[in-house]
Design a protein around this motif. Structure first.
Motif, PDB file in Angstrom:
ATOM      1  N   CYS A 172       0.830  -1.202   0.000  1.00  0.00           N
ATOM      2  CA  CYS A 172       0.000   0.000   0.000  1.00  0.00           C
ATOM      3  C   CYS A 172       0.866   1.254   0.000  1.00  0.00           C
ATOM      4  O   CYS A 172       1.692   1.450   0.876  1.00  0.00           O
ATOM      5  CB  CYS A 172      -0.925   0.009   1.211  1.00  0.00           C
ATOM      6  SG  CYS A 172      -2.100   1.382   1.210  1.00  0.00           S
ATOM      7  N   THR A 196      -0.780   4.504  -0.741  1.00  0.00           N
ATOM      8  CA  THR A 196      -1.676   5.586  -0.330  1.00  0.00           C
ATOM      9  C   THR A 196      -2.950   5.001   0.255  1.00  0.00           C
ATOM     10  O   THR A 196      -3.516   4.064  -0.309  1.00  0.00           O
ATOM     11  CB  THR A 196      -2.067   6.473  -1.534  1.00  0.00           C
ATOM     12  OG1 THR A 196      -0.897   6.982  -2.134  1.00  0.00           O
ATOM     13  CG2 THR A 196      -2.983   7.607  -1.121  1.00  0.00           C
ATOM     14  N   LYS A 215      -9.492   6.702  -0.836  1.00  0.00           N
ATOM     15  CA  LYS A 215      -8.699   6.476  -2.040  1.00  0.00           C
ATOM     16  C   LYS A 215      -7.521   5.600  -1.628  1.00  0.00           C
ATOM     17  O   LYS A 215      -6.864   5.868  -0.622  1.00  0.00           O
ATOM     18  CB  LYS A 215      -8.176   7.793  -2.602  1.00  0.00           C
ATOM     19  CG  LYS A 215      -7.230   7.602  -3.777  1.00  0.00           C
ATOM     20  CD  LYS A 215      -6.623   8.917  -4.224  1.00  0.00           C
ATOM     21  CE  LYS A 215      -5.594   8.653  -5.320  1.00  0.00           C
ATOM     22  NZ  LYS A 215      -4.913   9.888  -5.709  1.00  0.00           N
ATOM     23  N   VAL A 232      -4.019   3.449  -3.181  1.00  0.00           N
ATOM     24  CA  VAL A 232      -3.084   3.110  -4.249  1.00  0.00           C
ATOM     25  C   VAL A 232      -2.144   2.055  -3.693  1.00  0.00           C
ATOM     26  O   VAL A 232      -1.586   2.220  -2.610  1.00  0.00           O
ATOM     27  CB  VAL A 232      -2.281   4.346  -4.716  1.00  0.00           C
ATOM     28  CG1 VAL A 232      -1.274   3.954  -5.796  1.00  0.00           C
ATOM     29  CG2 VAL A 232      -3.213   5.446  -5.196  1.00  0.00           C
ATOM     30  N   ARG A 276       0.657  -1.486  -4.835  1.00  0.00           N
ATOM     31  CA  ARG A 276       1.348  -2.343  -5.791  1.00  0.00           C
ATOM     32  C   ARG A 276       0.958  -3.786  -5.518  1.00  0.00           C
ATOM     33  O   ARG A 276       0.985  -4.229  -4.378  1.00  0.00           O
ATOM     34  CB  ARG A 276       2.868  -2.196  -5.642  1.00  0.00           C
ATOM     35  CG  ARG A 276       3.387  -0.821  -5.995  1.00  0.00           C
ATOM     36  CD  ARG A 276       4.828  -0.607  -5.518  1.00  0.00           C
ATOM     37  NE  ARG A 276       4.852  -0.342  -4.073  1.00  0.00           N
ATOM     38  CZ  ARG A 276       5.343  -1.159  -3.157  1.00  0.00           C
ATOM     39  NH1 ARG A 276       5.873  -2.304  -3.515  1.00  0.00           N
ATOM     40  NH2 ARG A 276       5.316  -0.852  -1.890  1.00  0.00           N
ATOM     41  N   LYS A 311       0.453  -1.183 -10.467  1.00  0.00           N
ATOM     42  CA  LYS A 311       0.006  -0.273  -9.426  1.00  0.00           C
ATOM     43  C   LYS A 311      -1.484  -0.049  -9.661  1.00  0.00           C
ATOM     44  O   LYS A 311      -1.903   0.299 -10.765  1.00  0.00           O
ATOM     45  CB  LYS A 311       0.758   1.046  -9.494  1.00  0.00           C
ATOM     46  CG  LYS A 311       0.318   2.035  -8.423  1.00  0.00           C
ATOM     47  CD  LYS A 311       1.093   3.324  -8.500  1.00  0.00           C
ATOM     48  CE  LYS A 311       2.371   3.203  -7.704  1.00  0.00           C
ATOM     49  NZ  LYS A 311       3.047   4.505  -7.499  1.00  0.00           N
ATOM     50  N   THR A 364      -5.164   1.775  -8.500  1.00  0.00           N
ATOM     51  CA  THR A 364      -5.799   2.900  -7.828  1.00  0.00           C
ATOM     52  C   THR A 364      -7.268   2.566  -7.667  1.00  0.00           C
ATOM     53  O   THR A 364      -7.923   2.152  -8.631  1.00  0.00           O
ATOM     54  CB  THR A 364      -5.647   4.188  -8.662  1.00  0.00           C
ATOM     55  OG1 THR A 364      -4.260   4.446  -8.846  1.00  0.00           O
ATOM     56  CG2 THR A 364      -6.285   5.369  -7.949  1.00  0.00           C
ATOM     57  N   GLY A 394     -11.720  -0.422  -8.800  1.00  0.00           N
ATOM     58  CA  GLY A 394     -10.387   0.095  -9.042  1.00  0.00           C
ATOM     59  C   GLY A 394      -9.832  -0.382 -10.358  1.00  0.00           C
ATOM     60  O   GLY A 394     -10.392  -1.263 -11.009  1.00  0.00           O
TER      61      GLY A 394
END
Length: 195
Positions: free
Chosen positions: A33, A35, A45, A47, A49, A58, A60, A80
């Protein structure tokens, strides 16, 4: 894709509920993780990998909580995209139950994936999702349970090449005061939708 499981956390229900709503804690617990931040009322929200077999990307995503019944249950919807790697969406239900050992966290997730992720195969996707869920709960327990487990082994990511900063000391109780159960649903949703 479906995933259903439960975990025992050796802390009172209110403490678990609060910890699962702290984005700083959740970001440390989700493998890969980058974000994890609020994006509106009961929305986040994320973001991160993720690697599933030969696919590394990656992703989102957005997560939305509903039917929140503090400190017992909530529902989560998530969607996502990982660009060419694929996309995912789904729903999760999370319930916290007081038990003699502390708190039992039960979750059930239904998700669909598209793009390259859909070509990898259900068995591999389910295996990665289960491994990430196990890593998440190991990290969470190391952060918040009264007796700290060694964190070095718990902080290895799904891929050997991915690392995350050490967790360090237990999180002070005063930082665990969020009112909703964003955390568990968010993580479980992420684990499934990103896999």
């Amino acid at each position: 894709m479906q995933l259903k499981d439960q975990q025992i956390i050796n802390l009172p229900l209110d403490t678990v509920w609060a910890a699962l709503n702290d984005p700083a804690i959740l970001q440390q617990c989700v493998p890969g993780c980058d974000t994890f931040e609020p994006a509106g009322e009961n929305q986040y929200k994320v973001v991160m990998r993720v690697s599933v077999g030969p696919i590394q990307a990656k992703f989102t995503g957005k997560l939305h909580l509903s039917d929140i019944v503090p400190p017992e249950s909530y529902k989560l919807s998530f969607e996502g995209s990982g660009g060419a790697a694929g996309s995912g969406k789904g729903d999760a239900a999370v319930q916290l139950i007081e038990v003699p050992e502390g708190t039992r966290l039960e979750y059930a997730v239904m998700a669909t994936v598209g793009g390259k992720l859909a070509q990898v195969g259900t068995r591999l996707i389910n295996g990665v999702a289960k491994k990430m869920a196990d890593q998440f709960f190991s990290r969470l327990k190391a952060l918040i349970e009264p007796i700290q487990a060694p964190t070095a082994a718990l902080l290895s990511d799904v891929d050997a090449g991915q690392t995350q900063a050490p967790v360090g000391a237990p999180v002070p109780r005063q930082s665990l005061l969020w009112p909703a159960v964003a955390g568990a649903a968010v993580i479980i949703g992420l684990i499934i939708y990103l896999n």
